[in-house]
Design a protein around this motif. Structure first.
Motif, PDB file in Angstrom:
ATOM      1  N   LYS A 191      -7.778 -83.007  22.590  1.00  0.00           N
ATOM      2  CA  LYS A 191      -8.782 -82.206  21.883  1.00  0.00           C
ATOM      3  C   LYS A 191     -10.003 -82.136  22.782  1.00  0.00           C
ATOM      4  O   LYS A 191     -10.641 -83.133  23.059  1.00  0.00           O
ATOM      5  CB  LYS A 191      -9.136 -82.827  20.538  1.00  0.00           C
ATOM      6  N   LEU A 192     -10.302 -80.948  23.268  1.00  0.00           N
ATOM      7  CA  LEU A 192     -11.401 -80.749  24.210  1.00  0.00           C
ATOM      8  C   LEU A 192     -12.669 -80.341  23.474  1.00  0.00           C
ATOM      9  O   LEU A 192     -12.616 -79.728  22.408  1.00  0.00           O
ATOM     10  CB  LEU A 192     -11.014 -79.675  25.229  1.00  0.00           C
ATOM     11  N   SER A 193     -13.807 -80.636  24.063  1.00  0.00           N
ATOM     12  CA  SER A 193     -15.102 -80.309  23.470  1.00  0.00           C
ATOM     13  C   SER A 193     -15.462 -78.855  23.759  1.00  0.00           C
ATOM     14  O   SER A 193     -15.691 -78.481  24.917  1.00  0.00           O
ATOM     15  CB  SER A 193     -16.191 -81.229  24.030  1.00  0.00           C
ATOM     16  N   GLU A 194     -15.522 -78.050  22.700  1.00  0.00           N
ATOM     17  CA  GLU A 194     -15.887 -76.638  22.880  1.00  0.00           C
ATOM     18  C   GLU A 194     -17.319 -76.491  23.370  1.00  0.00           C
ATOM     19  O   GLU A 194     -17.637 -75.566  24.108  1.00  0.00           O
ATOM     20  CB  GLU A 194     -15.646 -75.854  21.597  1.00  0.00           C
ATOM     21  N   GLU A 195     -18.204 -77.415  22.964  1.00  0.00           N
ATOM     22  CA  GLU A 195     -19.595 -77.352  23.414  1.00  0.00           C
ATOM     23  C   GLU A 195     -19.697 -77.645  24.914  1.00  0.00           C
ATOM     24  O   GLU A 195     -20.346 -76.917  25.655  1.00  0.00           O
ATOM     25  CB  GLU A 195     -20.483 -78.330  22.631  1.00  0.00           C
ATOM     26  N   LYS A 196     -19.065 -78.721  25.359  1.00  0.00           N
ATOM     27  CA  LYS A 196     -19.144 -79.099  26.775  1.00  0.00           C
ATOM     28  C   LYS A 196     -18.488 -78.065  27.673  1.00  0.00           C
ATOM     29  O   LYS A 196     -18.882 -77.897  28.820  1.00  0.00           O
ATOM     30  CB  LYS A 196     -18.533 -80.475  26.997  1.00  0.00           C
ATOM     31  N   LEU A 197     -17.472 -77.362  27.163  1.00  0.00           N
ATOM     32  CA  LEU A 197     -16.787 -76.336  27.944  1.00  0.00           C
ATOM     33  C   LEU A 197     -17.390 -74.945  27.730  1.00  0.00           C
ATOM     34  O   LEU A 197     -16.858 -73.949  28.224  1.00  0.00           O
ATOM     35  CB  LEU A 197     -15.293 -76.324  27.596  1.00  0.00           C
ATOM     36  N   ASN A 198     -18.499 -74.889  26.981  1.00  0.00           N
ATOM     37  CA  ASN A 198     -19.252 -73.650  26.765  1.00  0.00           C
ATOM     38  C   ASN A 198     -18.384 -72.549  26.151  1.00  0.00           C
ATOM     39  O   ASN A 198     -18.373 -71.417  26.612  1.00  0.00           O
ATOM     40  CB  ASN A 198     -19.881 -73.179  28.087  1.00  0.00           C
ATOM     41  N   GLN A 199     -17.637 -72.931  25.104  1.00  0.00           N
ATOM     42  CA  GLN A 199     -16.781 -71.972  24.394  1.00  0.00           C
ATOM     43  C   GLN A 199     -16.934 -72.136  22.888  1.00  0.00           C
ATOM     44  O   GLN A 199     -15.966 -72.028  22.137  1.00  0.00           O
ATOM     45  CB  GLN A 199     -15.317 -72.188  24.789  1.00  0.00           C
ATOM     46  N   SER A 200     -18.155 -72.377  22.425  1.00  0.00           N
ATOM     47  CA  SER A 200     -18.344 -72.712  21.007  1.00  0.00           C
ATOM     48  C   SER A 200     -18.584 -71.516  20.089  1.00  0.00           C
ATOM     49  O   SER A 200     -18.615 -71.662  18.877  1.00  0.00           O
ATOM     50  CB  SER A 200     -19.484 -73.720  20.852  1.00  0.00           C
ATOM     51  N   LEU A 201     -18.738 -70.319  20.642  1.00  0.00           N
ATOM     52  CA  LEU A 201     -18.903 -69.132  19.801  1.00  0.00           C
ATOM     53  C   LEU A 201     -17.523 -68.565  19.500  1.00  0.00           C
ATOM     54  O   LEU A 201     -16.762 -68.229  20.410  1.00  0.00           O
ATOM     55  CB  LEU A 201     -19.767 -68.087  20.501  1.00  0.00           C
ATOM     56  N   VAL A 202     -17.177 -68.489  18.203  1.00  0.00           N
ATOM     57  CA  VAL A 202     -15.843 -68.057  17.794  1.00  0.00           C
ATOM     58  C   VAL A 202     -15.953 -66.817  16.913  1.00  0.00           C
ATOM     59  O   VAL A 202     -16.793 -66.746  16.019  1.00  0.00           O
ATOM     60  CB  VAL A 202     -15.099 -69.180  17.028  1.00  0.00           C
TER      61      VAL A 202
END
Length: 125
Positions: free
Chosen positions: A27-38
């Motif tokens: 489970k990867l961090s969407e915030e750290k990978l800059n992909q948090s807007l869905v």
């Protein structure tokens, strides 16, 4: 069920061989990978035929920000889940989406808050 390590490993290997376990994931961090807007996007095609479905599929598979795409029954043809870093990136993806031959209308729903997330398949044991 208190299995010792050896029988437990044997059971896991059997489940893998029988196809119940298809892989392992982190489970990867969407915030750290800059992909948090869905965004969830409903897409309707101008016509429903095999050729148009094929073209749509070929194009969607090339858009890396589309993380899920389901053909659905109902008021539209496809439901997409798109992950981006910001609205500018979303606008670029939307441009790619509407340029796919055969795309008619689309409706976007931006995720404001995640209430419940899919942790994977449920085991009713």
């Amino acid at each position: 069920m208190n299995l010792s390590p050896s029988p437990c490993l044997d059971r896991v290997k059997r489940l893998e061989q029988e196809g119940y376990i298809e892989g392992y994931f982190a489970k990867l961090s969407e915030e750290k990978l800059n992909q948090s807007l869905v965004a969830h996007v409903q897409v309707s095609l101008v016509t429903s035929n095999t050729a148009v479905f094929k073209v749509f599929r070929e194009h969607i598979l090339k858009i890396k920000q589309v993380v899920e795409c389901d053909m659905v029954a109902g008021g539209y043809d496809y439901l997409l889940k798109i992950r981006v870093s910001n609205m500018d990136e979303y606008r670029e993806v939307l441009g790619d989406l509407v340029d796919i031959p055969g795309v008619g209308t689309h409706h976007t729903y931006m995720v404001i808050e995640k209430i419940k997330q899919d942790p994977g398949l449920r085991l009713d044991i």
